[in-house]
Design a protein around this motif. Structure first.
Motif, mmCIF file in Angstrom:
data_model
loop_
_atom_site.group_PDB
_atom_site.id
_atom_site.type_symbol
_atom_site.label_atom_id
_atom_site.label_comp_id
_atom_site.label_asym_id
_atom_site.label_seq_id
_atom_site.Cartn_x
_atom_site.Cartn_y
_atom_site.Cartn_z
ATOM 1 N N VAL A 98 -80.244 15.141 45.937
ATOM 2 C CA VAL A 98 -79.461 15.437 44.733
ATOM 3 C C VAL A 98 -78.101 16.111 44.948
ATOM 4 N N ALA A 157 -83.394 28.665 43.075
ATOM 5 C CA ALA A 157 -82.939 29.998 43.483
ATOM 6 C C ALA A 157 -84.143 30.929 43.651
ATOM 7 N N GLU A 176 -92.617 32.974 35.589
ATOM 8 C CA GLU A 176 -91.953 31.770 35.083
ATOM 9 C C GLU A 176 -92.366 31.561 33.627
ATOM 10 N N VAL A 184 -85.177 23.297 36.778
ATOM 11 C CA VAL A 184 -84.551 22.025 36.450
ATOM 12 C C VAL A 184 -85.110 20.868 37.301
ATOM 13 N N ARG A 193 -85.429 9.943 40.357
ATOM 14 C CA ARG A 193 -84.365 10.451 41.218
ATOM 15 C C ARG A 193 -84.894 11.507 42.181
ATOM 16 N N ILE A 219 -89.918 36.681 30.604
ATOM 17 C CA ILE A 219 -89.406 38.028 30.839
ATOM 18 C C ILE A 219 -88.332 38.322 29.774
ATOM 19 N N ASP A 460 -77.777 29.375 38.824
ATOM 20 C CA ASP A 460 -77.037 29.044 37.601
ATOM 21 C C ASP A 460 -76.837 30.234 36.668
HETATM 22 C C1 LIG Z 1 -80.763 16.968 34.213
HETATM 23 C C2 LIG Z 1 -80.113 17.725 35.319
HETATM 24 C C3 LIG Z 1 -79.707 17.057 36.451
HETATM 25 C C4 LIG Z 1 -79.127 17.743 37.512
HETATM 26 N N1 LIG Z 1 -78.764 17.048 38.619
HETATM 27 C C5 LIG Z 1 -78.283 17.717 39.689
HETATM 28 C C6 LIG Z 1 -77.954 17.024 40.885
HETATM 29 O O1 LIG Z 1 -78.068 15.801 40.991
HETATM 30 N N2 LIG Z 1 -77.510 17.732 41.936
HETATM 31 C C7 LIG Z 1 -77.387 19.092 41.884
HETATM 32 O O2 LIG Z 1 -77.045 19.701 42.895
HETATM 33 N N3 LIG Z 1 -77.663 19.772 40.748
HETATM 34 C C8 LIG Z 1 -78.100 19.114 39.650
HETATM 35 N N4 LIG Z 1 -78.364 19.796 38.488
HETATM 36 C C9 LIG Z 1 -78.136 21.248 38.469
HETATM 37 C C10 LIG Z 1 -79.234 21.991 39.201
HETATM 38 O O3 LIG Z 1 -80.476 21.479 38.846
HETATM 39 C C11 LIG Z 1 -79.169 23.464 38.910
HETATM 40 O O4 LIG Z 1 -77.907 23.926 39.295
HETATM 41 C C12 LIG Z 1 -80.246 24.261 39.657
HETATM 42 O O5 LIG Z 1 -81.529 23.816 39.329
HETATM 43 C C13 LIG Z 1 -80.139 25.732 39.334
HETATM 44 O O6 LIG Z 1 -81.194 26.424 39.917
HETATM 45 P P1 LIG Z 1 -81.676 27.832 39.397
HETATM 46 O O7 LIG Z 1 -82.814 28.224 40.279
HETATM 47 O O8 LIG Z 1 -80.522 28.735 39.290
HETATM 48 O O9 LIG Z 1 -82.174 27.612 37.898
HETATM 49 P P2 LIG Z 1 -83.184 26.593 37.203
HETATM 50 O O10 LIG Z 1 -83.481 25.407 38.018
HETATM 51 O O11 LIG Z 1 -82.622 26.385 35.853
HETATM 52 O O12 LIG Z 1 -84.521 27.456 37.082
HETATM 53 C C14 LIG Z 1 -84.603 28.586 36.251
HETATM 54 C C15 LIG Z 1 -86.052 28.868 35.911
HETATM 55 O O13 LIG Z 1 -86.149 30.118 35.245
HETATM 56 C C16 LIG Z 1 -87.034 30.013 34.158
HETATM 57 N N5 LIG Z 1 -86.689 31.050 33.188
HETATM 58 C C17 LIG Z 1 -85.620 31.091 32.364
HETATM 59 N N6 LIG Z 1 -85.650 32.203 31.602
HETATM 60 C C18 LIG Z 1 -86.776 32.882 31.951
HETATM 61 C C19 LIG Z 1 -87.369 34.104 31.506
HETATM 62 N N7 LIG Z 1 -86.798 34.840 30.545
HETATM 63 N N8 LIG Z 1 -88.521 34.496 32.079
HETATM 64 C C20 LIG Z 1 -89.115 33.744 33.044
HETATM 65 N N9 LIG Z 1 -88.592 32.585 33.494
HETATM 66 C C21 LIG Z 1 -87.440 32.159 32.956
HETATM 67 C C22 LIG Z 1 -86.809 28.616 33.665
HETATM 68 O O14 LIG Z 1 -87.911 28.151 32.908
HETATM 69 C C23 LIG Z 1 -86.645 27.840 34.972
HETATM 70 O O15 LIG Z 1 -87.876 27.402 35.467
HETATM 71 C C24 LIG Z 1 -78.920 19.133 37.417
HETATM 72 C C25 LIG Z 1 -79.289 19.811 36.251
HETATM 73 C C26 LIG Z 1 -79.880 19.131 35.208
HETATM 74 C C27 LIG Z 1 -80.278 19.879 33.963
#
Ligand SMILES: Cc1cc2nc3c(=O)[nH]c(=O)nc-3n(C[C@H](O)[C@H](O)[C@H](O)COP(=O)(O)OP(=O)(O)OC[C@H]3O[C@@H](n4cnc5c(N)ncnc54)[C@H](O)[C@@H]3O)c2cc1C
Ligand code: SF4
Ligand code: FES
Lengths: 490, 282
Positions: A98, A157, A176, A184, A193, A219, A460
């Motif tokens: 990805v 992350a 979670e 995501v 994909r 949380i 993010d």
């Molecule tokens: C449809 C889609 C396609 C994408 N395609 C790509 C790609 O092709 N290539 C790429 O590099 N990036 C892609 N991205 C972006 C990428 O997925 C994100 O940048 C990445 O997943 C961010 O990771 P993260 O761990 O910061 O957050 P996330 O993956 O958003 O995970 C955050 C987690 O925290 C949980 N959470 C939120 N609030 C709370 C709370 N209050 N208490 C407990 N848990 C909570 C959520 O439920 C989630 O499980 C895509 C994003 C989307 C939406």
């Protein structure tokens, strides 16, 4: 293997990725890109010039030693190749699939000046898949330190941060809000994909490393951050809650039935498996004329999922309601206010979407959504756009062309316009500084330390919607800093 | 797994369930809800918390068997469990000593109204409760509601119990007789009932609070499927609500959105009933 000269290497053409045929994959949710064979991978590895000052590494957000891992693969030492990859990237099978390589490492590859760059991402995937196939061993865990860390959010992350800390001997609990880990990667990016089996295999056996996973834990509501650090007895907290809040356009008709956020549509399809309704209880509507607004990865994923659902319905695999059973041909549009040059999605996804028959309407912006007497979407008024001077993002700013409004026949509109951090986690945490866009302010990007003592953040939630690799990198960096803090106490 | 500790049919189609969820119970306040999923293939559905016991670590949910998921809950036995219970979600009811308040509940919404009524009573309000149902056999918890009310009116559509009237009739009378006294009205029940309560109270200018039960997926602000149109823009019911000023809500749009998946729900029910018949034969 005989060593090739630079000239000979330059003559090898880039290897195409084996893929499911467009006509076939339109009616299934199986993975589109199938992966290189060993011969293809080694041949492709042969193309790398092993630059002394490799520019590709500068393009990689986590600075993987790219010629190093490709060189080891070329020499037949997959073990070493994997070791090099994993020393910087905990999630190579996911990132190989990805990452936007064409704007990160591959764009910088010296070959890209005259021909096509080395297929770095596909090679990364090849090595990672080889490792997953042989069944990855459980990593060794250091002696328990007696320190406890709460990781909030199980996206790339959070998972990376948790795994690194567990390996260092800390006791880690992941909270979670959804019922499954992955963020995501599981609720957003579709199976075709990024197969969910690959995601979970790559996460590895977190329980074996002593990580406790607590689903259903929102949380901010169930526990506040202060409660985690206080009565719940954690020494540190890492926030990896992502950017999950959808945005809707402010235009008339935006709340009619049939206007969905991409988040809702994709969550129904991926996390809740609505493409297997009624075996799974969660339904999803599949309409005949779908418009997806936006042109990022989220938009491509939504459009291609809608297309697949439509074909599954036409094939009688998914049940169709009376309105959907019509024989009208299926049309899925990507409606984007800028031009093809500005499309932010990965090039490969755009290419696949085109092959599958997605229609692209560039320089077009919705101004109103029409509803019928039952408040169901029945059309969309759009305006043509033209590009003006570059804006803050360096891209040319689209402006509406006066009097160019026209109507589009649509019965479903999916909004894929970008997301921002969900503020729920910040309830009762006013001492955690945030920007005007709702992202967490960190004191130092290299550590992820926030303005709130003993709280780190990454992914993010700090950067706004970005990439898997940067989220992974932020989780890793924070784990290093949290470890330092826990062991030194400062 | 969240264990089902008690289960009772309070009417022919209404099930009361006591579920072990200590962390949720610890935080629950009147007006909040949970998202539950029965099993791996289940959907996530929002249910308002009807009661909670922090010491016992339990929450009480009341559901009406209307769809596949709620029918499936009917098959659960004590000792079985739910795959997921997420909460408490949403904002708690704003409870203070307003003076005189009216609590109107229709159908099985008596359940979510109970903790609110109790909270209002405990805060010192003079509570007038109005309970409505289609007929006697759909009424339950009258005693519980009555025990936390100062005045208590029951009506049924068909007159099989209490007064033969729609809840809006006594509501209107009370407002006509003591309009100035009544400081706030709560109305919880089917959307159509809430809409007509809103229309009834509007001319009297009495602030009216409703608890909306829109379609939800995550319940945390992530999908926007739950959004409702208010006079000044859209809100997400799960994080901005579930309670809203009834006079602001676009009711017709809300009802249309609630029924968007009706054909699919119908199909799921048929399939479930068919499966139950086959199991009964086997
Ligand atoms: C449809 C889609 C396609 C994408 N395609 C790509 C790609 O092709 N290539 C790429 O590099 N990036 C892609 N991205 C972006 C990428 O997925 C994100 O940048 C990445 O997943 C961010 O990771 P993260 O761990 O910061 O957050 P996330 O993956 O958003 O995970 C955050 C987690 O925290 C949980 N959470 C939120 N609030 C709370 C709370 N209050 N208490 C407990 N848990 C909570 C959520 O439920 C989630 O499980 C895509 C994003 C989307 C939406
Ligand atoms: S820039 Fe291209 S050729 Fe040079 S080391 Fe990187 S991948 Fe190999
Ligand atoms: S239920 Fe998804 S945002 Fe409210």
């Amino acid at each position: 293997m005989a060593e090739l000269t630079i000239k000979q290497r330059r003559q090898i053409p880039r290897h195409a990725m084996p893929a499911q045929e467009a006509a076939e994959r339109r009616s299934n949710f199986s993975e589109v890109a199938l992966g290189y064979t060993e011969e293809q991978a080694i041949e492709e590895a042969n193309r790398c010039l092993q630059c002394k000052k490799p520019p590709c590494v500068d393009g990689c957000p986590v600075e993987i030693d790219i010629p190093g891992f490709i060189g080891a693969l070329h020499d037949g030492d997959k073990e070493e190749s994997l070791r090099i990859l994993k020393s910087k990237n905990s999630l190579p099978a996911i990132c190989g699939r990805v990452c936007p390589q064409e704007t990160q490492c591959e764009i910088k590859c010296v070959l890209a000046k005259k021909a096509e760059p080395v297929a770095i991402g596909r090679l990364e995937r090849f090595i990672a898949d080889w490792d997953l196939e042989r069944g990855a061993a459980t990593p060794e865990v250091a002696e328990p330190t007696g320190k406890r860390v709460a990781v909030v959010g199980a996206g790339p992350a959070g998972i990376t941060c948790a795994a690194d800390l567990a390996r260092l001997g800390h006791s880690v609990t992941i909270f979670e809000s959804l019922h499954a880990p992955g963020g995501v990667l599981v609720y957003g990016i579709p199976e075709f994909r990024l197969p969910k089996d690959t995601v979970y295999q790559e996460f590895g056996c977190l329980e074996c490393m002593g990580v406790e996973f607590v689903p259903d834990a929102v949380i901010g509501k169930l526990y506040t951050i202060d409660e985690l650090l206080g009565e719940q007895g954690f020494d540190a907290v890492f926030l990896g809650t992502g950017a999950g809040l959808p945005s809707f356009m402010r235009i008339p008709g935006i709340n009619y039935n049939g206007v969905l956020s991409a988040n809702e549509f994709l969550t129904r399809v991926n996390l809740m498996k609505a493409y297997r309704f009624p075996e799974y209880d969660t339904p999803v509507k599949v309409k005949k004329k779908v418009a997806v607004i936006g042109a990022g990865n989220v938009a491509m994923d939504s459009a291609r999922s809608a297309l697949r659902l439509g074909h599954l319905q036409a094939a009688g695999v998914l049940p169709a309601g009376p309105e959907e059973a019509s024989t009208e041909p299926l049309e899925v549009h990507i409606v984007y206010r800028r031009s093809p040059v500005e499309v932010p999605a990965r090039a490969e996804e755009v290419h696949h979407a085109e092959e599958e028959g997605i229609i692209f309407d560039f320089l077009t912006n919705p101004v109103e959504i029409y509803g019928d007497d039952k408040w169901n979407v029945c059309g969309m008024r759009c305006i043509r756009m033209e590009l003006g001077e570059p804006d803050d993002s360096g891209r040319r700013r689209p402006t509406p062309i006066e009097g160019s409004e026209f109507d589009m026949e649509v019965d479903m509109v999916i909004m894929a316009l970008g997301t921002s951090p969900n503020p729920l986690v910040f309830r009762n945490a006013d001492d955690l500084e945030r920007s005007r866009w709702g992202t967490v302010e960190v004191k130092d990007e290299k550590t992820g330390l926030t303005t709130k003592p003993r709280v780190w953040a990454g992914g993010d939630v700090v950067t706004g919607a970005a990439t898997v690799i940067s989220a992974m990198g932020a989780g890793k960096a924070a784990a290093g800093d949290i470890h330092r803090y826990l062991m030194n106490g400062s | 797994m969240y264990e089902l500790l008690e289960k009772e049919y309070v009417t022919d189609i209404t099930i009361m369930m006591v579920i072990k969820a200590p962390a949720v119970a610890r935080k629950t306040q009147p007006g909040e809800f949970v998202i539950v999923r029965t099993d791996e293939t289940g959907e996530r559905i929002p249910l308002t918390i009807a009661d909670f016991d922090r010491d016992a670590g339990t929450i009480t949910l009341v559901v009406q068997e209307v769809g596949k998921s709620t029918m499936q809950m009917g098959k659960l036995g004590v000792g079985d469990g739910f795959a997921n219970v997420v909460g408490p979600l949403g904002h708690a009811t704003e409870i203070e000593d307003f003076g005189t308040v009216v609590c109107v509940s229709g159908g099985f919404a008596v359940a979510p109204m109970y903790p609110i009524t109790r909270g209002l009573k405990e805060a010192g309000n003079h509570v007038i409760s109005i309970l409505g149902a289609r007929s006697k056999d759909l009424l339950f918890w009258e005693d519980k509601i009555e025990s936390v009310s100062d005045e208590f009116i029951v009506c049924t559509d068909d007159g099989s119990y209490g007064r033969k009237a729609l809840v809006t009739e006594p509501l209107k009378e009370i407002l006509e007789e003591r309009g100035k006294e009544v400081k706030r009205v709560w109305a919880i029940g089917p959307a159509i009932m809430m809409k007509f309560c809103a229309l009834t109270t509007k001319p009297f200018g009495v602030k009216t609070i409703v608890s909306l039960n829109t379609i939800m997926v995550d319940g945390t602000g992530m999908c926007g499927g739950c959004r409702v149109q208010l006079e000044d823009g859209a809100r997400f019911v799960c994080v901005d609500g579930p309670e809203f000023d009834a006079h602001q809500v676009d009711w017709d749009l809300m009802m249309a959105r609630q029924s968007y998946y009706k054909p699919e729900e119908q199909l799921a029910v048929e399939r479930w009933e068919h499966r139950c018949q086959l199991e009964a034969l086997a």
